[in-house]
Design an enzyme around this catalytic site. Sequence first.
Site, mmCIF file in Angstrom:
data_model
loop_
_atom_site.group_PDB
_atom_site.id
_atom_site.type_symbol
_atom_site.label_atom_id
_atom_site.label_comp_id
_atom_site.label_asym_id
_atom_site.label_seq_id
_atom_site.Cartn_x
_atom_site.Cartn_y
_atom_site.Cartn_z
ATOM 1 N N ASN B 132 0.921 -0.989 -0.078
ATOM 2 C CA ASN B 132 0.125 -0.139 0.049
ATOM 3 C C ASN B 132 0.814 1.153 -0.213
ATOM 4 O OD1 ASN B 132 -1.690 2.032 0.334
ATOM 5 N ND2 ASN B 132 -2.826 1.127 2.067
ATOM 6 N N CYS B 135 -2.252 5.260 0.179
ATOM 7 C CA CYS B 135 -3.134 5.802 1.041
ATOM 8 C C CYS B 135 -2.748 7.219 1.338
ATOM 9 C CB CYS B 135 -3.221 4.922 2.284
ATOM 10 S SG CYS B 135 -4.262 5.360 3.726
ATOM 11 N N CYS B 345 -36.037 13.916 -33.122
ATOM 12 C CA CYS B 345 -35.901 15.213 -32.254
ATOM 13 C C CYS B 345 -37.178 15.551 -31.718
ATOM 14 C CB CYS B 345 -35.635 16.278 -33.148
ATOM 15 S SG CYS B 345 -35.357 17.967 -32.436
ATOM 16 N N CYS B 398 -23.018 18.925 -29.561
ATOM 17 C CA CYS B 398 -24.574 18.633 -29.605
ATOM 18 C C CYS B 398 -24.980 17.204 -29.237
ATOM 19 C CB CYS B 398 -24.985 19.050 -30.818
ATOM 20 S SG CYS B 398 -24.159 18.401 -32.192
ATOM 21 N N CYS B 402 -27.713 15.917 -26.251
ATOM 22 C CA CYS B 402 -29.082 15.760 -26.788
ATOM 23 C C CYS B 402 -29.547 14.531 -25.715
ATOM 24 C CB CYS B 402 -28.860 15.022 -28.197
ATOM 25 S SG CYS B 402 -30.373 14.322 -28.922
#
Lengths: 477, 451
Positions: B132, B135, B345, B398, B402
């Site tokens: 480890n 951490c 649409c 776009c 949508c």
Amino acid sequence: MEHHKLSLDQLQDSFSEIHPRYTPNEAIVEAERCLYCFDAPCIKACPTSIDIPTFIRQIANDNLTGAGTTILESNMMGHTCGRVCPVEELCVGACVLGREHRPIAIGRLQRYATDHIFENDIQPFDLVADTGKRVAIIGAGPAGLSTAGELAKRGIRATVFEKQELAGGLSTYGIVVLREPTNVALEEVGFVEKLGVTVRTGVEVGRDVLPEDLLREYDAVVLAAGTGRVPPLGVPGEELEGVVEALPMIAATKLADKDGTEALTRIRVGNEVIVVGAGNTAIDAATVAKRLGAERVTMLYRRGREEMSAYDHEVAFVRAEGVDIRLLTQPVEVLGEGGKVTGVRCVRMRLGDPDASGRRRPEPIPGSEFVLPADQVIKAIGQEKLVALYDAVGVEHASGYVRTDGELRTSNPKVFAAGDCVRATGQALTVTAAEDGKIAARAIARQLGVAEPVPARDDTRGRFLHATVNEFGRIHG
Amino acid sequence: MADLTTNFAGVVSPNPFWLASAPPTNSAYQINKAFEYGWGGAVWKTIGDPVLNVCNRYGQFEYGHRRLIAINNVELISDRPIEVNLKEIREVKKLWPDRAVVVSAMVSSNEAAWRKVVQQIEDAGADAIELNYGCPHGMSERGMGAAVGQVPEYCEMITGWVTAAASIPVIVKLTPNVTNIIPPAHAAVNAGADGISLINTINSITGVDLDSLEIFPNVGGKGSHGGYAGPAARPIALHMLSQVASDPKVAASGIPISGMGGIETWRDAAEFLVLGSTSMQVCTAVMHYGFRIIHELCDGLSNWLDEKGAGAISEFVGKSVPRIGHFGDFDLSFKTVAVIDEEKCIQCNLCYVACDEGAHQCIDLTKDGVRVDPETYSGAELLQPKVREEDCVGCDLCSLVCPVDDCITMEERPRERDSFTWNELVRTRPEVTTDWDAMVAFRREVGIEIH
């Protein structure tokens, strides 16, 4: 005819609001489904043009005060409208998500936001300095209250005269508790009063105050008196015991909601109830009769389903309540024994050529008469128009409606009119009455030379675009 | 059904899903339960030096009504005595010989301490050790965890101590709290690690209570950075995984990678798989929904592999790594444009406002095919967005906003010129890459028009 069939508990259940308020989580889940459309169709479908996507986004963002303010800015009666608007025909019907069959529940979200405002006694509007202008308003229903509130936003003090003991008009007396508890209507009255409006109840214009005094003492008068009593059916037997009007019966349930529901047990309802009419009030009367414990409730309408003014969702609701709707059926006589109603003689109708209203004229089918048993007949065939009042304030009217221009000016330059008394065409709704209030207040303020109020949110959108860039707001060539 | 059997540096598990070293692997009770549900392996919550924990240990990042799209924590390594953990590890491994039992460890930075803990873990019968080095809170202040992972030299030194002492595979867990993940990965390779796992949690503050002005997680009015994990961290994890998986030195070493960071569904796991993970570790999703999610993780992954015609999961490890490229090698002639399916649409016009205000002004609102200015339009009819294809730069915004499935698609258009890359330009026309006048001339020459 006194019913003893339902216990008080059952009656209380039957006369509580149908939809519970959303929990915070439900509201957020629903609000987050909203797409926040650009140039949203729901706004255009709202007669008061509430900025619906914005208030929904405010709910999603945990800004309930902002959400409620957005609503009340556009619609003083937003607390009622969230509950009673036929949203399926308006904003919800326009929601683009309807194409996927699950439009946003705008009405319930609106109610969630306004409940926050009213429960926490939030006043979203700054009190405006008194301009010294005074306006008298006749009628403390949605149209009168909306006008008064909108005037207050401009520093014009209104006094509203209401002949009933309580203000609120149909919100207080006429919309079934299932859809709008009475305290909601009264909270709304209190909200408008806190804006500086004076509401004088139990004062009838023409009886307790004179119209000419109002015209003399105030800078303007607004006629927002709604409509009157139900006209007579005009058939034999109408005077029999058991023939009642729809609105007083609904009003009794509304008062029980305010004064103590044990009063519900004292409302007279029949076992076999016939409701004459098929409009919104007839639907409400049928609902009330059924929920008060009537065994059978039958609505009679002389035309067909297409001519009914009740909405599809109302018809579906009342049918689910177990109400039978008999179309093309006209009552011709109320039958009785010992002075009490025992039945209604009806005749079947067919539709002929269109009449003056453009609707096909119903004609009796000879020899088709039959009798429906009944021990109560509820009349809900529209309301009489308050023609005497119109004459008393000196305004022109036609077919029972006050004639107004697009800004709700009447033929008397000092008098404006709003609400159901001007609604000769189109639906008479709380939301249209609220919009009338905005239109009338704007016109009155202009007439009195009072400046328009600055909106709580200064909306500069568009100003920049149109001032600085080209035709389509684009900065590229 | 595809074979999900996973062999990670010689550690075999019936499926690639291991519980990450975290609260769900705190005890034999939990790991036995997880194995009953079908988890392929578990990385025991880090054992090591004595600690004391605090309340509250977690903060969450929620988005709207979606809870826990990320969690952060200031919980420390196991606060149970090391002997208790070792005893339980031994019992679990005995009960579940077919599962991967990996033990995470973190001790003070001295060789004797590390040698001792390696011996203890091996004696307990663990299949592998995970170091480890990640951490980010509590332990790092004591010179452990991220304090090691952020310094490649420490990382290599300590890993060297462990690989020298261990006879079982050694996995080095990397911290994401670095500017470049490659040097620590190289340190692990240099020190002879048998595998790499990533990512550990990310430094974070999840929020502020706007009434009390206290921060989350809130420990008696005070807060601090905590380790951030969960679905919202996934894109960062995928990026770091791709960097390590595509690194030539790591690839040449042949050591496997155990990927983690926001894996909640089989789809998430499949993305880690094709970007180079041999095994996948899960924590936040289990903390949210419990061990039961393993069924769907395996089922979904297996169905997908079946659809892809893979007989075994191993066939798909790193399958997308060759797709990882550099910006300089991208084809500058590749062309796409947005196409709106007007049948689908719903005219919410989010594409319009996004393009007009947030991108490149190539979508118009139209009525009957004619452009309309929405600022002045007052009609009731909904306006139809339309792409001006000649102006569309193919940015994809776009289609991303949508809300309707497959309504706006980015369609490929034929290249208007031969393919070329930025690196080629740097080589062949260096002036174009440094001088605006040369660039403008070059654009004119090859017909690139930017509106």
